[in-house]
Design a protein around this motif. Structure first.
Motif, PDB file in Angstrom:
ATOM      1  N   VAL A  42       0.917  -0.977   0.133  1.00  0.00           N
ATOM      2  CA  VAL A  42       0.122   0.005   0.056  1.00  0.00           C
ATOM      3  C   VAL A  42       0.783   0.957  -0.029  1.00  0.00           C
ATOM      4  O   VAL A  42       0.521   2.268  -0.747  1.00  0.00           O
ATOM      5  N   ASN A  43       1.954   1.237   0.594  1.00  0.00           N
ATOM      6  CA  ASN A  43       3.014   2.200   0.634  1.00  0.00           C
ATOM      7  C   ASN A  43       3.579   2.685  -0.864  1.00  0.00           C
ATOM      8  O   ASN A  43       3.758   3.666  -1.216  1.00  0.00           O
ATOM      9  N   GLY A  44       3.690   1.397  -1.497  1.00  0.00           N
ATOM     10  CA  GLY A  44       4.177   1.584  -2.955  1.00  0.00           C
ATOM     11  C   GLY A  44       2.890   1.997  -3.706  1.00  0.00           C
ATOM     12  O   GLY A  44       3.238   2.864  -4.634  1.00  0.00           O
ATOM     13  N   ILE A  45       1.774   1.915  -3.475  1.00  0.00           N
ATOM     14  CA  ILE A  45       0.799   2.524  -4.258  1.00  0.00           C
ATOM     15  C   ILE A  45       0.831   3.886  -3.926  1.00  0.00           C
ATOM     16  O   ILE A  45       0.693   4.776  -4.919  1.00  0.00           O
ATOM     17  N   TRP A  55       4.853   2.705 -13.134  1.00  0.00           N
ATOM     18  CA  TRP A  55       4.710   1.405 -12.117  1.00  0.00           C
ATOM     19  C   TRP A  55       6.227   0.606 -11.992  1.00  0.00           C
ATOM     20  O   TRP A  55       6.526   0.547 -10.953  1.00  0.00           O
ATOM     21  N   ARG A  56       6.695   0.631 -13.232  1.00  0.00           N
ATOM     22  CA  ARG A  56       8.193  -0.043 -12.945  1.00  0.00           C
ATOM     23  C   ARG A  56       9.117   0.761 -12.327  1.00  0.00           C
ATOM     24  O   ARG A  56      10.277   0.266 -11.779  1.00  0.00           O
ATOM     25  N   ASP A  57       8.941   1.866 -11.913  1.00  0.00           N
ATOM     26  CA  ASP A  57       9.867   2.875 -11.140  1.00  0.00           C
ATOM     27  C   ASP A  57       9.446   2.897  -9.604  1.00  0.00           C
ATOM     28  O   ASP A  57      10.251   3.446  -8.843  1.00  0.00           O
ATOM     29  N   VAL A  58       8.586   1.873  -9.284  1.00  0.00           N
ATOM     30  CA  VAL A  58       8.139   2.086  -7.778  1.00  0.00           C
ATOM     31  C   VAL A  58       9.554   1.392  -7.248  1.00  0.00           C
ATOM     32  O   VAL A  58       9.995   0.106  -7.416  1.00  0.00           O
ATOM     33  N   PRO A  59      10.032   1.848  -6.126  1.00  0.00           N
ATOM     34  CA  PRO A  59      11.211   1.343  -5.427  1.00  0.00           C
ATOM     35  C   PRO A  59      11.083  -0.160  -4.969  1.00  0.00           C
ATOM     36  O   PRO A  59       9.809  -0.392  -4.390  1.00  0.00           O
ATOM     37  N   GLU A  60      12.072  -0.877  -5.001  1.00  0.00           N
ATOM     38  CA  GLU A  60      11.985  -2.204  -4.459  1.00  0.00           C
ATOM     39  C   GLU A  60      11.748  -2.589  -3.098  1.00  0.00           C
ATOM     40  O   GLU A  60      11.102  -3.554  -2.787  1.00  0.00           O
ATOM     41  N   ARG A  61      11.954  -1.376  -2.463  1.00  0.00           N
ATOM     42  CA  ARG A  61      11.696  -1.767  -0.933  1.00  0.00           C
ATOM     43  C   ARG A  61      10.135  -1.776  -0.630  1.00  0.00           C
ATOM     44  O   ARG A  61       9.632  -2.443   0.502  1.00  0.00           O
ATOM     45  N   TYR A  62       9.202  -1.481  -1.407  1.00  0.00           N
ATOM     46  CA  TYR A  62       7.886  -1.498  -1.336  1.00  0.00           C
ATOM     47  C   TYR A  62       7.363  -3.008  -1.827  1.00  0.00           C
ATOM     48  O   TYR A  62       6.253  -3.533  -1.806  1.00  0.00           O
ATOM     49  N   GLY A  63       8.380  -3.627  -2.508  1.00  0.00           N
ATOM     50  CA  GLY A  63       7.950  -5.001  -3.134  1.00  0.00           C
ATOM     51  C   GLY A  63       7.904  -4.772  -4.598  1.00  0.00           C
ATOM     52  O   GLY A  63       8.498  -3.747  -5.242  1.00  0.00           O
ATOM     53  N   PRO A  64       8.024  -6.050  -5.312  1.00  0.00           N
ATOM     54  CA  PRO A  64       8.012  -6.009  -6.766  1.00  0.00           C
ATOM     55  C   PRO A  64       7.004  -4.856  -7.546  1.00  0.00           C
ATOM     56  O   PRO A  64       5.818  -4.965  -6.820  1.00  0.00           O
ATOM     57  N   TRP A  65       7.399  -4.335  -8.565  1.00  0.00           N
ATOM     58  CA  TRP A  65       6.415  -3.426  -8.941  1.00  0.00           C
ATOM     59  C   TRP A  65       5.106  -3.956  -9.447  1.00  0.00           C
ATOM     60  O   TRP A  65       4.027  -3.362  -9.359  1.00  0.00           O
TER      61      TRP A  65
END
Length: 154
Positions: A42-45, A55-65
């Motif tokens: 949810v933090n990644g969203i 979407w592909r640029d969401v950092p890995e610390r949030y999980g896979p994009w």
């Protein structure tokens, strides 16, 4: 005062997570357990909606994009974001934090047919410019956070 890593300064606080968690889907008692926590996804969203990045640029610390994207699509299809929006509005209205006052600056919102923005309007029509910053509302519609003007004539 505890320090928060600079990359996590916009992540959900515990109080925000407690408000957001009830309408989210619970983990299934059967089947494979989750590898990535719901909170990090949810933090990644929210990171993606806030920054407007692909979407592909969401950092890995949030999980896979693709996991972040899949959760976003699933929650949107299930109407969870609309439910969250309604619950937050109701809570803010109940606590008196929500004001329904509207302030309009007519110097920037009204134009005439001759202003050159919409040449298909009938002569003498007044054109209304409705420009909204769609940050949180892009969660509901799936769009990017951007300004989208819409023109209407009356």
């Amino acid at each position: 005062m505890p320090t928060v890593p600079i990359s996590a300064r916009h992540d959900l606080t515990n109080a925000e997570w407690d408000l957001l968690q009830p309408p989210l889907p619970a983990a299934s008692p059967t089947g494979r357990p989750r590898i990535w926590g719901l909170r990090s996804l949810v933090n990644g969203i929210f990171f993606r909606v806030r920054t407007g990045c692909p979407w592909r640029d969401v950092p890995e610390r949030y999980g896979p994009w693709w996991r972040v994207y899949h959760l976003f699509v699933r929650l949107r299809a299930d109407g969870v974001w609309q439910d969250v929006h309604t619950r937050l509005l109701a809570q803010d209205q109940h606590t008196g934090q929500l004001s329904w006052e509207v302030s309009v600056d007519f110097t920037t919102t009204l134009g005439t047919y001759g202003s050159g923005h919409n040449r298909t309007a009938p002569p003498g029509a007044v054109i209304i410019f409705d420009v909204q910053l769609q940050g949180y509302s892009s969660l509901l519609s799936g769009g990017r956070a951007r300004q989208t003007p819409s023109l209407q004539w009356y």
